[in-house]
Scaffold this motif. Structure first.
Motif, mmCIF file in Angstrom:
data_model
loop_
_atom_site.group_PDB
_atom_site.id
_atom_site.type_symbol
_atom_site.label_atom_id
_atom_site.label_comp_id
_atom_site.label_asym_id
_atom_site.label_seq_id
_atom_site.Cartn_x
_atom_site.Cartn_y
_atom_site.Cartn_z
ATOM 1 N N SER A 70 0.829 -1.209 0.000
ATOM 2 C CA SER A 70 0.000 0.000 0.000
ATOM 3 C C SER A 70 0.862 1.258 0.000
ATOM 4 C CB SER A 70 -0.924 0.007 1.221
ATOM 5 O OG SER A 70 -1.906 -1.003 1.133
ATOM 6 N N GLN A 71 1.919 1.251 0.806
ATOM 7 C CA GLN A 71 2.827 2.394 0.849
ATOM 8 C C GLN A 71 3.466 2.637 -0.506
ATOM 9 O OE1 GLN A 71 4.475 4.577 3.743
ATOM 10 N NE2 GLN A 71 4.420 5.522 1.717
ATOM 11 N N LEU A 74 0.832 3.914 -3.001
ATOM 12 C CA LEU A 74 0.442 5.284 -2.686
ATOM 13 C C LEU A 74 1.515 6.272 -3.141
ATOM 14 C CD1 LEU A 74 -1.436 7.373 -1.393
ATOM 15 C CD2 LEU A 74 -0.294 6.920 0.800
ATOM 16 N N ASP A 75 2.768 5.935 -2.930
ATOM 17 C CA ASP A 75 3.846 6.824 -3.370
ATOM 18 C C ASP A 75 3.759 7.092 -4.875
ATOM 19 O OD1 ASP A 75 4.856 7.074 -0.835
ATOM 20 O OD2 ASP A 75 6.413 5.545 -1.096
ATOM 21 N N GLU A 89 -8.683 3.319 0.457
ATOM 22 C CA GLU A 89 -7.877 2.144 0.779
ATOM 23 C C GLU A 89 -8.761 1.015 1.280
ATOM 24 O OE1 GLU A 89 -5.746 0.056 0.451
ATOM 25 O OE2 GLU A 89 -3.958 0.566 1.630
ATOM 26 N N GLU A 97 -1.246 2.721 10.762
ATOM 27 C CA GLU A 97 -0.746 2.755 9.382
ATOM 28 C C GLU A 97 -1.649 3.582 8.480
ATOM 29 O OE1 GLU A 97 2.168 1.559 6.471
ATOM 30 O OE2 GLU A 97 2.090 1.732 8.640
ATOM 31 N N ARG A 100 -1.138 7.189 9.266
ATOM 32 C CA ARG A 100 0.148 7.681 8.750
ATOM 33 C C ARG A 100 0.086 7.899 7.247
ATOM 34 N NH1 ARG A 100 4.527 5.906 6.253
ATOM 35 N NH2 ARG A 100 3.738 3.757 6.091
ATOM 36 N N LEU A 101 -0.471 6.917 6.523
ATOM 37 C CA LEU A 101 -0.555 7.035 5.074
ATOM 38 C C LEU A 101 -1.468 8.194 4.669
ATOM 39 C CD1 LEU A 101 -0.810 3.247 4.118
ATOM 40 C CD2 LEU A 101 1.160 4.739 3.799
ATOM 41 N N HIS A 104 0.343 11.419 5.055
ATOM 42 C CA HIS A 104 1.284 11.570 3.940
ATOM 43 C C HIS A 104 0.547 12.033 2.685
ATOM 44 C CE1 HIS A 104 4.652 10.941 1.347
ATOM 45 N NE2 HIS A 104 4.197 9.813 0.827
ATOM 46 N N THR A 112 -8.303 10.917 1.998
ATOM 47 C CA THR A 112 -8.277 9.465 2.191
ATOM 48 C C THR A 112 -9.557 8.985 2.863
ATOM 49 O OG1 THR A 112 -5.866 9.456 2.428
ATOM 50 C CG2 THR A 112 -7.048 7.548 3.294
#
Length: 299
Positions: A70-71, A74-75, A89, A97, A100-101, A104, A112
């Motif tokens: 996922s990280q 997402l980036d 998501e 998590e 945090r995401l 970001h 989100t």
């Protein structure tokens, strides 16, 4: 509104297909191009990369196997997206998590919403899966028609992170029930009962569970084919035990179930079906749990 969908595995492929059947414009991407073939035939648009998809869409759904994936995805979305895009998501991640995401993503103007699902692949295929939403209420209301295309029972759980907690709770219960169901069925078998009749009796009793009524059938068939792996089960049990520590709740059954699943992974491999956890008991005492009339896959 054009929706993007990334992650077309056992679950994601069905969810994206439900969106498309309902008439939504859908662009799709997966690391396996063949996973998108049926969707493209049904009118979805293929994107060659995550970045290409993000550039084309207003809202991007992701349904991925781990927080690490996922990280990474997402980036790539953030690299290509414009402010105003919404990221939804659907993967099972921990509360910390997802917070945090989301933080970001917010630095790039991306909103989100979390939307884990529960109920199994067979319900996703019929557009009847249960959806657990968390995040800003206005986002939930905006995307509710799309959610209703993919799911049946839809619960708005409140602020971001709440859906992650309830999803982990439901999965924890499912794995505990799975181990218990195997033991119950083995007692019936060793007690000389007809297993098919025993399954029906349990289903009609106070001891029934969703797991008994669904995955119990796959155990009795011997296919164990639930479309969910030992590794994924252990990931979710790990989240549950983390919540137990964070919230000060001793989770004796969850910890014991986690130990049993570690045995299952050692015996059958990380990609074995989670329902094969019952095979540990079958192998230990040399007795299988088979009965006629049960399906190899749930429909």
């Amino acid at each position: 509104m054009r929706y993007g969908f990334i992650g077309l595995g056992n679950l994601g492929g069905h969810l994206a297909a439900s969106l498309r059947r309902a008439g939504f414009a859908v662009t799709v991407h997966d690391k396996d191009r063949k996973a998108a073939d049926c969707l493209v035939e049904a009118g979805a648009v293929w994107a060659d990369s995550v970045r290409a998809l993000a550039r084309q869409c207003d809202t991007v759904f992701t349904c991925l196997p781990s927080p690490q994936v996922s990280q990474a995805v997402l980036d790539q979305i953030l690299d290509a997206s414009r402010p105003g895009l919404t990221w939804v998501e659907m993967s099972t991640v921990g509360r910390d998590e997802i917070l945090r995401l989301a933080s970001h993503a917010a630095t790039r103007g991306i909103a989100t919403m979390e939307l884990p699902v529960t109920g199994g692949v067979h319900l996703a295929a019929k557009g009847e899966i249960t959806m657990l939403a968390g995040g800003d209420r206005s986002l939930f209301d905006l995307h509710l028609p799309a959610l209703e295309a993919m799911g049946d029972k839809i619960f708005y759980m409140g602020s971001l992170g709440n859906a992650a907690v309830i999803k982990v709770i439901t999965n924890m219960l499912a794995f505990i029930h799975l181990v218990a169901d195997g033991e119950a069925l083995m007692l019936a078998k060793r007690g000389g009962l007809d297993l098919a009749q025993a399954w029906q009796a349990i289903k009609a009793s106070s001891g029934t569970s969703f797991v008994h009524e669904t995955e119990g059938q796959l155990i009795l068939n011997g296919s164990y084919d639930v479309g969910f792996t030992m590794d994924l089960a252990l990931k979710d049990l790990g989240f549950a035990m983390g919540f137990g520590r964070a919230f000060g709740v001793p989770l004796k059954l969850a910890n014991l179930t986690n130990d049993i699943f570690l045995e299952g992974k050692e015996a059958y491999g990380s990609n074995a079906q989670s329902t094969q956890i019952v095979k540990l008991l079958e192998d230990a005492i040399g007795e299988d749990l088979r009965a006629k009339g049960f399906p190899a896959r749930l429909e």
